[in-house]
Write an enzyme that holds these catalytic residues in place. Structure first.
Site, PDB file in Angstrom:
ATOM      1  N   ILE A   1       0.838  -1.206   0.000  1.00 34.96           N
ATOM      2  CA  ILE A   1       0.000   0.000   0.000  1.00 34.96           C
ATOM      3  C   ILE A   1       0.871   1.255   0.000  1.00 34.96           C
ATOM      4  O   ILE A   1       0.629   2.189  -0.771  1.00 34.96           O
ATOM      5  CB  ILE A   1      -0.953  -0.013   1.210  1.00 34.96           C
ATOM      6  CG1 ILE A   1      -1.985  -1.137   1.047  1.00 34.96           C
ATOM      7  CG2 ILE A   1      -1.657   1.336   1.351  1.00 34.96           C
ATOM      8  CD1 ILE A   1      -2.876  -1.345   2.253  1.00 34.96           C
TER       9      ILE A   1
ATOM     10  N   GLU B   1     -12.378   2.665  17.816  1.00 29.67           N
ATOM     11  CA  GLU B   1     -13.424   2.678  16.779  1.00 29.67           C
ATOM     12  C   GLU B   1     -14.357   1.479  16.884  1.00 29.67           C
ATOM     13  O   GLU B   1     -15.476   1.508  16.378  1.00 29.67           O
ATOM     14  CB  GLU B   1     -12.797   2.705  15.385  1.00 29.67           C
ATOM     15  CG  GLU B   1     -12.076   1.415  15.008  1.00 29.67           C
ATOM     16  CD  GLU B   1     -11.401   1.494  13.648  1.00 29.67           C
ATOM     17  OE1 GLU B   1     -11.655   0.601  12.825  1.00 29.67           O
ATOM     18  OE2 GLU B   1     -10.623   2.426  13.405  1.00 29.67           O
TER      19      GLU B   1
ATOM     20  N   ARG C   1      -4.068   1.757  10.899  1.00 28.64           N
ATOM     21  CA  ARG C   1      -4.766   1.327  12.110  1.00 28.64           C
ATOM     22  C   ARG C   1      -4.692   2.439  13.147  1.00 28.64           C
ATOM     23  O   ARG C   1      -3.675   3.118  13.286  1.00 28.64           O
ATOM     24  CB  ARG C   1      -4.166   0.035  12.683  1.00 28.64           C
ATOM     25  CG  ARG C   1      -4.449  -1.228  11.874  1.00 28.64           C
ATOM     26  CD  ARG C   1      -5.922  -1.603  11.893  1.00 28.64           C
ATOM     27  NE  ARG C   1      -6.206  -2.875  11.247  1.00 28.64           N
ATOM     28  CZ  ARG C   1      -6.472  -3.022   9.962  1.00 28.64           C
ATOM     29  NH1 ARG C   1      -6.493  -1.954   9.173  1.00 28.64           N
ATOM     30  NH2 ARG C   1      -6.741  -4.207   9.443  1.00 28.64           N
TER      31      ARG C   1
ATOM     32  N   HIS D   1     -13.289   3.829   8.635  1.00 26.86           N
ATOM     33  CA  HIS D   1     -12.509   2.653   8.230  1.00 26.86           C
ATOM     34  C   HIS D   1     -13.053   2.077   6.924  1.00 26.86           C
ATOM     35  O   HIS D   1     -13.413   0.904   6.821  1.00 26.86           O
ATOM     36  CB  HIS D   1     -12.539   1.592   9.333  1.00 26.86           C
ATOM     37  CG  HIS D   1     -11.376   0.644   9.272  1.00 26.86           C
ATOM     38  ND1 HIS D   1     -10.818   0.068  10.397  1.00 26.86           N
ATOM     39  CD2 HIS D   1     -10.656   0.164   8.229  1.00 26.86           C
ATOM     40  CE1 HIS D   1      -9.815  -0.725  10.044  1.00 26.86           C
ATOM     41  NE2 HIS D   1      -9.704  -0.679   8.731  1.00 26.86           N
ATOM     42  N   THR D   2     -13.069   2.911   5.925  1.00 26.06           N
ATOM     43  CA  THR D   2     -13.703   2.530   4.659  1.00 26.06           C
ATOM     44  C   THR D   2     -12.756   2.552   3.471  1.00 26.06           C
ATOM     45  O   THR D   2     -13.167   2.297   2.344  1.00 26.06           O
ATOM     46  CB  THR D   2     -14.909   3.465   4.383  1.00 26.06           C
ATOM     47  OG1 THR D   2     -15.655   2.994   3.276  1.00 26.06           O
ATOM     48  CG2 THR D   2     -14.435   4.886   4.098  1.00 26.06           C
ATOM     49  N   ALA D   3     -11.468   2.851   3.705  1.00 23.65           N
ATOM     50  CA  ALA D   3     -10.529   2.981   2.583  1.00 23.65           C
ATOM     51  C   ALA D   3     -10.449   1.714   1.732  1.00 23.65           C
ATOM     52  O   ALA D   3     -10.273   1.781   0.515  1.00 23.65           O
ATOM     53  CB  ALA D   3      -9.143   3.350   3.106  1.00 23.65           C
ATOM     54  N   TYR D   4     -10.583   0.557   2.350  1.00 18.78           N
ATOM     55  CA  TYR D   4     -10.456  -0.728   1.651  1.00 18.78           C
ATOM     56  C   TYR D   4     -11.704  -1.085   0.845  1.00 18.78           C
ATOM     57  O   TYR D   4     -11.691  -2.027   0.043  1.00 18.78           O
ATOM     58  CB  TYR D   4     -10.222  -1.852   2.670  1.00 18.78           C
ATOM     59  CG  TYR D   4     -11.487  -2.207   3.437  1.00 18.78           C
ATOM     60  CD1 TYR D   4     -12.280  -3.280   3.047  1.00 18.78           C
ATOM     61  CD2 TYR D   4     -11.920  -1.441   4.506  1.00 18.78           C
ATOM     62  CE1 TYR D   4     -13.461  -3.591   3.714  1.00 18.78           C
ATOM     63  CE2 TYR D   4     -13.083  -1.739   5.186  1.00 18.78           C
ATOM     64  CZ  TYR D   4     -13.851  -2.810   4.785  1.00 18.78           C
ATOM     65  OH  TYR D   4     -15.010  -3.097   5.436  1.00 18.78           O
TER      66      TYR D   4
END
Length: 322
Positions: free
Chosen positions: A157, A260, A231, A292-295
């Protein structure tokens, strides 16, 4: 063809469709539930030594013990990180754990989006426009080509982020262990001192917990931006709040945050938020929070499902012929 079974926990509807499609191609029979794995539903794994879990599930020692009772020997987590699994307990119980590598483009693209939003004051502009306030912000935005971006972590990444940054003409520095990094690694202190933007791409483990703390933030440039799509625990959140409140840091864009769990992926509009740092950060005009939505892309989903099934097939092959 000898079919094998996999119990898939915490599987959403779109995941289930892909699992059924991909599993058929590989001769695998998935047993799918939308419930996250727990002591109470560990029995669903009976007859399937391999299971799949999502990163939203906390796999404690007691859950692992329940899974072992029903014959689980291998867990494939549908994530890159393992921090939601008690790895020491799994090893002690003889349960192997594997992860997946999905398209690094999902997180890399999202990281670039957050960087651009942070340096162009997008939160203030968008929220103002939503209230019909169309005045220009008092603080002018910055252009990436005039900035130095420090990439912390040079795995798949981090490398994808570096490659995208080159297209903007900015100066890029990196700190990481990867031997095939596209640019040489500089010491962490140098990365922090020289970067106008710090973007984080290391895994969370005992060595990286609070890796970016009070001292590290103090050594960053006045007005620097911090971006985290890795993270939450890598950043000391209390120290981050202080650095932003004091004005030392110019802003932050966070797709992950400490604490979170139980908040992200849930509708919390009518429930109290038991995370005072999250509340403080969300009220700041120069801080962007996403859950936590980047993936979360279609390509990453296909990659994750296919790799999960291949992990389980490889484990079964090793059990039979190893």
């Amino acid at each position: 063809m000898n079919h094998i079974g996999i119990t898939v926990y915490g599987c959403e509807q779109d995941e289930a469709r892909v699992f059924h499609s991909v599993a058929l191609r590989f001769g695998v029979i998935p047993k799918i539930t939308d419930s996250t794995v727990s002591e109470q539903n560990a029995w669903l794994a009976q007859g399937n030594p391999c299971i799949s879990v999502g990163h939203k599930s906390e796999i404690s020692e007691t859950v692992l013990s329940a899974l072992k009772k029903y014959g689980v020997k291998y867990i494939s987590t549908r994530s890159i990180g393992f921090n939601h699994i008690d790895m020491k307990a799994a090893k002690r119980m003889g349960i192997a754990v594997g992860n997946v590598n999905y398209s690094p483009g999902s997180v890399a693209d999202y990281t670039l989006m957050l960087i651009l939003m942070a340096i162009r004051n997008a939160k203030t502009v968008v929220t103002g426009a939503e209230r019909y306030n169309y005045r220009l912000d008092a603080v002018r935005g910055k252009e990436l080509r005039d900035m130095t971006v420090g990439v912390l972590g040079t795995g798949r990444i981090g490398t994808a982020v570096i490659e995208r940054l080159w297209g903007f003409g900015c100066h890029v520095l990196a700190h990481g262990r990867a031997q095939d990094s596209p640019i040489p690694s500089v010491p962490l202190n140098e990365l922090l001192h020289q970067s106008d933007i710090l973007t984080i791409h290391v895994p969370l483990d005992t060595g990286t917990y609070h890796m970016i703390g009070r001292e590290e933030m103090a050594s960053m440039k006045q007005g620097a931006f911090l971006i985290n799509t890795a993270r939450g625990g890598i950043v000391d959140t209390e120290a981050l709040v202080c650095a932003l409140e004091s004005g030392h840091l110019g802003g932050a864009a966070l797709d992950v945050i400490e604490g979170e769990e139980g908040l992200f992926y849930f509708d919390c509009m009518k429930k109290p938020i038991d995370n005072p740092f999250l509340i403080k950060l969300q009220k700041m005009p120069n801080v962007i929070i996403t859950p936590h939505t980047a993936y979360y892309t279609e390509r990453a989903l296909r990659d994750t499902v296919e790799k999960t099934i291949l992990n389980c097939l490889e484990f079964e092959r090793g059990r039979r012929y190893g």
